[in-house]
Enzyme design. Structure first.
Site, PDB file in Angstrom:
ATOM      1  CE  LYS A  19      32.743  34.770  47.039  1.00 34.80           C
ATOM      2  NZ  LYS A  19      33.783  35.796  47.263  1.00 34.80           N
TER       3      LYS A  19
ATOM      4  CB  CYS B 207      46.867  44.066  39.060  1.00 37.96           C
ATOM      5  SG  CYS B 207      45.521  44.766  38.090  1.00 37.96           S
TER       6      CYS B 207
ATOM      7  CD  GLU C  93      43.413  42.350  35.721  1.00 33.37           C
ATOM      8  OE1 GLU C  93      44.623  42.193  36.011  1.00 33.37           O
ATOM      9  OE2 GLU C  93      42.613  42.957  36.434  1.00 33.37           O
ATOM     10  CG  LEU C  94      45.401  35.783  36.137  1.00 33.21           C
ATOM     11  CD1 LEU C  94      46.070  34.467  35.800  1.00 33.21           C
ATOM     12  CD2 LEU C  94      44.247  35.586  37.114  1.00 33.21           C
TER      13      LEU C  94
ATOM     14  CD  GLU D 102      50.421  42.219  41.983  1.00 35.68           C
ATOM     15  OE1 GLU D 102      49.862  43.085  41.300  1.00 35.68           O
ATOM     16  OE2 GLU D 102      50.020  41.038  42.046  1.00 35.68           O
TER      17      GLU D 102
END
Length: 485
Positions: A182, A292, A258-259, A390
């Site tokens: 997705k 990131c 994986e953030l 962030e």
């Protein structure tokens, strides 16, 4: 080189299920925009929960056969995909630039990086192994066997439309798993082109499906609730990652997350300042800061603070060219959308309102497209949001520190822990700081550390699990113990 229009016309805009393009149930579509102009590039199929079940049915039907395919054959298919991506690198690069906005040199780098996951895991496919030993008690034998976990769901972000997919698809397919992807609604075209290419390279029908959708939750929830799905892998924000973990908890679905990150870039008094500036340009402006792994906070020793700031500003003034990503002179493209442009602007305005000083940049130029200039801020107060959140844009907030302990404490003063950067000439200090940093990855005198051969992932609220390296394929394998007499 194909034209933009020819390229867009060659990309599937339907869902990709069971090896072919299919319309969404109800024939719904949604637009994909060009961040450089805000204009609509094309319309793609808007998947429904019914379409998700069609994709899962196809994945389940293909799972047994793909898992039984010899590892060498699976690897050869992946190697062929690598070769095909490489041969069509300019097409993939231009497509990513059109839908995501990044400058063409950045897109070309991503094609090389993203393709490499297929080459790396084509080689790892044949290296999956368990172990065999006599039980220490002497009562029997122990055999440890590795098996594919089964059908997987990958949810990927918009900032690396190719690599964030290949980093998941490569190991999953190498391990013998089928996968549904997705992609982000902002950048679905690259993944659709990849699915088409995989089919052309010989990947069996149903092994890889792509669900494009403007309402991710409604489409993915039925998959998470279905016991046939065995694995979820997600790259994106910590906020969304937490929600997905919660939704996966009812079935104890195996997950990899994986953030978000808040990467510190620490420059010590003994650092090579010129090298640190060069690394800072890479760590901050790679992918326009929409990564990131991007350096989010610059902690610079007071003795080199002025020199570092001056040289960083000079480097930005001399080498950064803001403009449409497809323009050959552009080095910094637009942000992904208007919301991201607003978020970056709000973080800078908040810091300035609280006492920060703008050294360069700091204001969006306006006009069509979602552009924000390379920006350096100084004298950042501790309460400024930009030191906590962030920024995901080309903004470098710089703060000073005096002692090594202060620098390390400032770097670790975050709930995130994905990557950190350290510049020092002292090997003992480099190792000491690297070991003390609370992050899953550390770059020592390097501004870019991502490598398909290395394990990528974080600690704390930056997630869990690893992608890439020999560790990456383990995320898609289950361990079975067989007791023998």
């Amino acid at each position: 080189m194909v034209s933009e229009r020819e390229l867009l016309e060659s990309v599937p805009t339907q869902l990709w299920i069971a090896g072919r393009p299919v319309d969404a149930t109800g024939a719904g579509t949604f637009p994909v925009h060009n961040p450089a102009t805000g204009e609509v590039l094309t319309q793609v199929a808007d998947a429904t929960p019914e379409d998700a079940m069609r994709a899962l049915d196809a994945a389940v039907a293909a799972q047994e056969g793909w898992a039984a395919t010899p590892a060498r054959e699976r690897g050869e298919v992946l190697r062929e995909v690598f070769e095909q991506i490489t041969a069509r690198a300019e097409e993939f690069a231009l497509l990513m630039t059109l839908e995501m906005g990044k400058a063409l040199p950045e897109s070309r780098n991503e094609v090389r990086y993203g393709a490499e996951f297929f080459r790396w895991f084509s080689e790892e496919a044949a290296r999956v192994h368990g172990r065999y030993l006599h039980a220490p008690s002497g009562t029997g034998r122990i055999m440890v066997h590795k098996q594919p976990v089964g059908p997987c769901l990958a949810i990927t972000p918009w900032n690396f439309p190719l690599a964030m997919g290949t980093r998941k698809i490569g190991p999953a397919l190498a391990a013998g798993c089928t996968m549904i992807v997705k992609p982000a609604s902002a950048t679905p075209l690259t993944m659709l082109l990849l699915a088409k290419l995989c089919s052309e390279a010989g990947l069996p029908d149903g092994v890889l499906s792509v669900l494009t959708s403007s309402h991710s939750g409604a489409v993915t929830q039925p998959l998470l609730d279905d016991p046939r799905l065995r694995k979820l892998t997600f790259t994106g924000s910590t906020e969304v990652g937490k929600k997905l973990v919660q939704k996966s908890a009812n079935r104890l679905l195996r997950t990899s997350m994986e953030l978000g990150g808040n990467a510190p870039f620490v420059v010590f008094d003994d650092a090579d300042v010129d090298a640190a500036v060069q690394g800072a340009m890479l760590a901050k402006l790679r992918n326009g800061g929409e990564a990131c792994t991007a350096a989010n906070r610059f902690h610079v020793h007071n003795s080199v603070l002025e020199e570092f700031t001056t040289k960083l500003v000079e480097a930005m003034e001399s080498s950064v060219r803001l403009g449409p990503g497809a323009d050959p002179d552009t080095t910094l493209g637009p942000l992904i959308n208007e919301e991201q442009l607003r978020t970056v602007g709000e973080l800078v305005d908040d810091a300035v309102a609280k006492g920060a000083r703008v050294v360069i940049g700091g204001k969006a130029p306006g006009g069509p497209g979602w552009f924000y200039p390379a920006t350096v801020l100084r004298d950042i107060p501790p309460q400024a949001r930009i030191l906590r959140e962030e920024v995901f844009g080309p903004v470098a907030p710089i703060v000073g520190f005096e002692t090594e302990a202060e620098g390390l404490a400032a770097a670790n003063d975050t709930e995130f822990g994905l990557v950190s950067y350290v510049y020092t000439r002292d090997l003992d200090r480099a190792l000491r700081i690297a070991e003390g940093l609370e992050s899953g990855m550390v770059g020592v005198n390097r501004g870019v550390i991502s490598d398909p051969a290395a394990p990528f992932g974080g600690v704390k609220q930056s997630g869990f699990g690893r992608e890439g390296g020999t560790e990456g394929i383990e995320e898609y394998l289950s361990t079975k113990y067989i007791a023998l007499t």
